[in-house]
Write a protein that holds these residues in place. Structure first.
Motif, PDB file in Angstrom:
ATOM      1  N   GLN A 224      10.691   0.970   3.607  1.00 26.71           N
ATOM      2  CA  GLN A 224       9.750  -0.017   2.957  1.00 26.71           C
ATOM      3  C   GLN A 224      10.220   0.401   1.200  1.00 26.71           C
ATOM      4  O   GLN A 224      10.188  -0.436   0.500  1.00 26.71           O
ATOM      5  CB  GLN A 224       8.508  -0.174   3.094  1.00 26.71           C
ATOM      6  N   GLU A 225      10.104   1.714   1.106  1.00 23.71           N
ATOM      7  CA  GLU A 225       9.957   2.330  -0.209  1.00 23.71           C
ATOM      8  C   GLU A 225      11.125   1.822  -0.899  1.00 23.71           C
ATOM      9  O   GLU A 225      11.233   1.680  -2.140  1.00 23.71           O
ATOM     10  CB  GLU A 225       9.661   3.920  -0.254  1.00 23.71           C
ATOM     11  N   TYR A 228      11.239  -1.711  -2.033  1.00 25.27           N
ATOM     12  CA  TYR A 228      10.253  -1.913  -3.045  1.00 25.27           C
ATOM     13  C   TYR A 228      10.884  -1.514  -4.310  1.00 25.27           C
ATOM     14  O   TYR A 228      10.801  -2.313  -5.392  1.00 25.27           O
ATOM     15  CB  TYR A 228       8.847  -1.216  -2.559  1.00 25.27           C
ATOM     16  N   MET A 251      10.622  -5.616   4.064  1.00 18.41           N
ATOM     17  CA  MET A 251       9.120  -5.657   4.082  1.00 18.41           C
ATOM     18  C   MET A 251       8.855  -5.027   2.688  1.00 18.41           C
ATOM     19  O   MET A 251       7.761  -5.513   1.833  1.00 18.41           O
ATOM     20  CB  MET A 251       8.476  -4.785   5.176  1.00 18.41           C
ATOM     21  N   ASP A 255       6.774  -6.830  -1.101  1.00 15.78           N
ATOM     22  CA  ASP A 255       5.932  -6.175  -1.751  1.00 15.78           C
ATOM     23  C   ASP A 255       6.261  -6.382  -3.337  1.00 15.78           C
ATOM     24  O   ASP A 255       5.416  -6.910  -3.962  1.00 15.78           O
ATOM     25  CB  ASP A 255       5.363  -4.949  -1.635  1.00 15.78           C
ATOM     26  N   ARG A 258       6.560  -9.893  -4.542  1.00 15.28           N
ATOM     27  CA  ARG A 258       5.193 -10.632  -4.888  1.00 15.28           C
ATOM     28  C   ARG A 258       4.429 -10.098  -6.205  1.00 15.28           C
ATOM     29  O   ARG A 258       3.626 -10.675  -6.603  1.00 15.28           O
ATOM     30  CB  ARG A 258       4.315 -10.261  -3.526  1.00 15.28           C
ATOM     31  N   GLU A 259       4.596  -8.676  -6.407  1.00 10.63           N
ATOM     32  CA  GLU A 259       3.777  -7.934  -7.313  1.00 10.63           C
ATOM     33  C   GLU A 259       4.322  -8.554  -8.706  1.00 10.63           C
ATOM     34  O   GLU A 259       3.741  -8.632  -9.622  1.00 10.63           O
ATOM     35  CB  GLU A 259       4.073  -6.531  -7.342  1.00 10.63           C
ATOM     36  N   ILE A 279       6.820  -5.673  12.947  1.00  7.97           N
ATOM     37  CA  ILE A 279       7.109  -5.957  11.560  1.00  7.97           C
ATOM     38  C   ILE A 279       7.580  -7.424  11.495  1.00  7.97           C
ATOM     39  O   ILE A 279       6.913  -8.480  10.968  1.00  7.97           O
ATOM     40  CB  ILE A 279       7.945  -5.203  10.639  1.00  7.97           C
ATOM     41  N   ALA A 281       8.147 -10.300  12.833  1.00  8.21           N
ATOM     42  CA  ALA A 281       7.508 -11.645  13.117  1.00  8.21           C
ATOM     43  C   ALA A 281       6.001 -11.963  12.189  1.00  8.21           C
ATOM     44  O   ALA A 281       5.523 -12.758  12.105  1.00  8.21           O
ATOM     45  CB  ALA A 281       7.481 -11.814  14.458  1.00  8.21           C
ATOM     46  N   HIS A 282       5.712 -10.576  11.654  1.00  9.40           N
ATOM     47  CA  HIS A 282       4.263 -10.796  11.222  1.00  9.40           C
ATOM     48  C   HIS A 282       4.175 -10.423   9.770  1.00  9.40           C
ATOM     49  O   HIS A 282       2.841 -10.189   9.166  1.00  9.40           O
ATOM     50  CB  HIS A 282       3.543  -9.243  12.179  1.00  9.40           C
ATOM     51  N   LEU A 283       5.290 -10.419   9.132  1.00 12.25           N
ATOM     52  CA  LEU A 283       5.116 -10.637   7.569  1.00 12.25           C
ATOM     53  C   LEU A 283       4.869 -11.973   7.081  1.00 12.25           C
ATOM     54  O   LEU A 283       4.653 -12.967   7.759  1.00 12.25           O
ATOM     55  CB  LEU A 283       6.645  -9.977   6.962  1.00 12.25           C
ATOM     56  N   ARG A 284       4.234 -11.953   5.843  1.00 14.37           N
ATOM     57  CA  ARG A 284       3.868 -13.381   5.325  1.00 14.37           C
ATOM     58  C   ARG A 284       4.924 -13.686   4.123  1.00 14.37           C
ATOM     59  O   ARG A 284       4.976 -12.992   3.018  1.00 14.37           O
ATOM     60  CB  ARG A 284       2.448 -13.360   4.778  1.00 14.37           C
TER      61      ARG A 284
ATOM     62  N   GLN B 224      -1.515  -8.341  13.044  1.00 12.49           N
ATOM     63  CA  GLN B 224      -1.554  -8.872  11.728  1.00 12.49           C
ATOM     64  C   GLN B 224      -2.158 -10.261  11.565  1.00 12.49           C
ATOM     65  O   GLN B 224      -2.920 -10.601  10.767  1.00 12.49           O
ATOM     66  CB  GLN B 224      -0.006  -9.034  11.155  1.00 12.49           C
ATOM     67  N   GLU B 225      -2.016 -11.153  12.634  1.00 11.09           N
ATOM     68  CA  GLU B 225      -2.442 -12.544  12.447  1.00 11.09           C
ATOM     69  C   GLU B 225      -3.995 -12.644  12.345  1.00 11.09           C
ATOM     70  O   GLU B 225      -4.512 -13.422  11.787  1.00 11.09           O
ATOM     71  CB  GLU B 225      -1.861 -13.685  13.281  1.00 11.09           C
TER      72      GLU B 225
END
Lengths: 329, 329
Positions: A224-225, A228, A251, A255, A258-259, A279, A281-284, B224-225
């Motif tokens: 992730q880092e 980002y 992921m 972030d 979005r920021e 991860i 399936a569960h990101l937005r 998460q959901e």
């Protein structure tokens, strides 16, 4: 056990013929993935014991297949290799024995020696990420299939993910979503995934008549880092879409985007790789990605060991990485 | 093997005495977690074989401990149970054999029968999440320790996480960060985690002189959901901080809070549970949480089996869930 094939059929809501096809892995039978999963789940839930096992038992042969792994069982990533190998072993009358050795050579040798002593039908030797390995000398004493890894001299049959096809598929999905200026965030870690996915990216661009632009290819730590940190550079490149080396990178990139007020996919389409549990399936929004076919790799390893799958052309069986399209394109 | 304790000490950058303490699990010796990990890593990397194994070998005893699991090896969650059991088994001269059966009763019985036939020293029976189980009858034939699960009649020694202490610790961290109006998002799934963590939340509030307010206790699907969906209700409750049933719920809550313009922790402090790999350390901001001590549970299971750890008071050994404080408080 008084569980019958009919019980399995009822629980899985399919015909007995379908159960039989799945259980016996009948070639040529076209069973949908969904029905196949329901049957295998019902087999597991009801504790149905296929005839193959009864047959093996009555013949007095060895009923075990060994799986020696570095860290598959202990990392939150490739466990489906074990799941696929288990289901497939069970279907053909074998129980899978797992030794997860964390790369401890002495423990590994002890586990292999025990398996040999127990006259396992053969051993799958497997790693949690796709890489080249040195094959332990003891494995010469039994039939061995490498799973998710390979030896430099290709002296053993190996079942591995098709990284290049996966990279090509990921990029094709971005192109199909209407994007032409497509960045790639590759890993900094040398591996078959690093070279294969990049080659697939380049070949998909070429096939679509898009020039390869090296200023659109970035490298980042594959977590992730890393995703980002690379976000500003990806934005500055003017890319409309980006293929990330893996879902963790995606992921982190989420972030970073979005920021800075960018919306996914309106301002930037994002494609991952791995279809990592917990991860993707569960990101937005839920992440579009390419799946590492861990379950299939484990199952194909068992089939190769049992001589039910023949590796032709090269000594490695390349397993397709299918696209999983969600809402980020 | 020509690897000596001195080689391990050099690789781990500690004294030979420290290596000896770690290898022999000397009671009373205070070794820092960091040094202990370095030693165990060096043991694994170098393939160092402790004397205990040599001794067991020369005595001709069984060198194997079995671990029968439902889905630990295949879910991206509790693999550290296997890691801890492996390290501890190895330290005492045993190799761990894993059978991951996905709840398939027949496969489970076959695996146990094989282990009994191979005269394992004993069997750890384990589940991927903490719950009550029916113990397979075959396990009466050997020494058995339940790991991350327990039987209703407590007929077997069991090693489980201390859910109540974990919930108390999570809530105490929010209180220590200066919050008084603290919400809890519990799971909708009945389990020891559901009741234990809630009890811990209530007891921490009571100890701090804060009235328990049932309007601050929410229930959500433990993913998460669920966390995302509950965000508006948590915000509307006027809570300053929220203890989430697990890290996945916290991850979804993060998204829900951010979409509504709330900053973490300035506008809402968030505490998770599990310290789940892949997620907790990699959210923005990194998530404060309480760790499920999977590694320790696996290791304590082996120690209990070998008679090196005695369970007193009750039949269950409760393992502490330590806080992991990051930037979300």
């Amino acid at each position: 056990m008084s569980i019958t094939m009919r019980d399995v059929a009822r629980a899985a809501n399919v015909s007995v013929a379908t159960v039989s096809h799945v259980i016996n892995d009948k070639p040529g039978a076209r069973i949908g993935d969904d029905a196949r999963r329901r049957v295998l789940d019902a087999v597991a839930e009801l504790g149905y014991r296929p005839n193959a096992l009864a047959k093996t038992l009555s013949q007095g042969g060895s009923r075990f297949i060994g799986l020696v792994a570095d860290a598959i069982a202990t990392t939150p990533f490739a466990g489906q290799i074990i799941h696929g190998a288990q289901d497939e072993a069970w279907r053909h009358g074998y129980v899978l024995l797992v030794a997860n050795t964390e790369g401890n050579t002495a423990a590994e040798n002890d586990a292999i020696a025990m398996m040999l002593e127990h006259q396992v039908r053969g051993i799958l030797y497997s790693t949690w990420y796709h890489r080249e390995i040195e094959v332990p000398a003891l494995l010469k004493q039994t039939e061995t299939v490498l799973v998710n890894c390979y030896s430099e001299d290709d002296a053993y049959p190996a079942v591995v993910p098709d990284e290049e096809q996966g990279g090509r598929t990921a990029t094709e999905e971005l192109i199909a979503a209407g994007h032409r200026r497509i960045a790639m965030v590759n890993t900094t870690t040398p591996s078959p995934a690093q070279t294969g996915r990049l080659a697939g990216y380049a070949s998909a661009l070429a096939a679509a008549g898009i020039d390869y632009d090296s200023s659109l290819v970035f490298e980042a730590e594959s977590a992730q880092e890393g995703g980002y940190a690379i976000a500003p550079a990806v934005i500055a490149s003017g890319a409309e879409g980006v293929f990330c080396h893996n879902d963790r990178v995606a992921m982190g990139l989420y972030d970073g985007l979005r920021e800075r007020g960018l919306r996914i996919p309106q301002d930037m389409a994002v494609m991952g790789f791995d279809n990592q549990d917990v991860i993707a399936a569960h990101l937005r929004p839920p992440l579009s990605t390419v799946a590492l076919p861990h379950y299939e790799i484990g199952a194909a390893g068992v089939r190769t060991l049992l001589g039910l799958e023949t590796i032709t052309g090269s000594d490695r069986l390349l397993v397709t990485c299918p696209p999983v399209v969600r809402a980020s394109l």
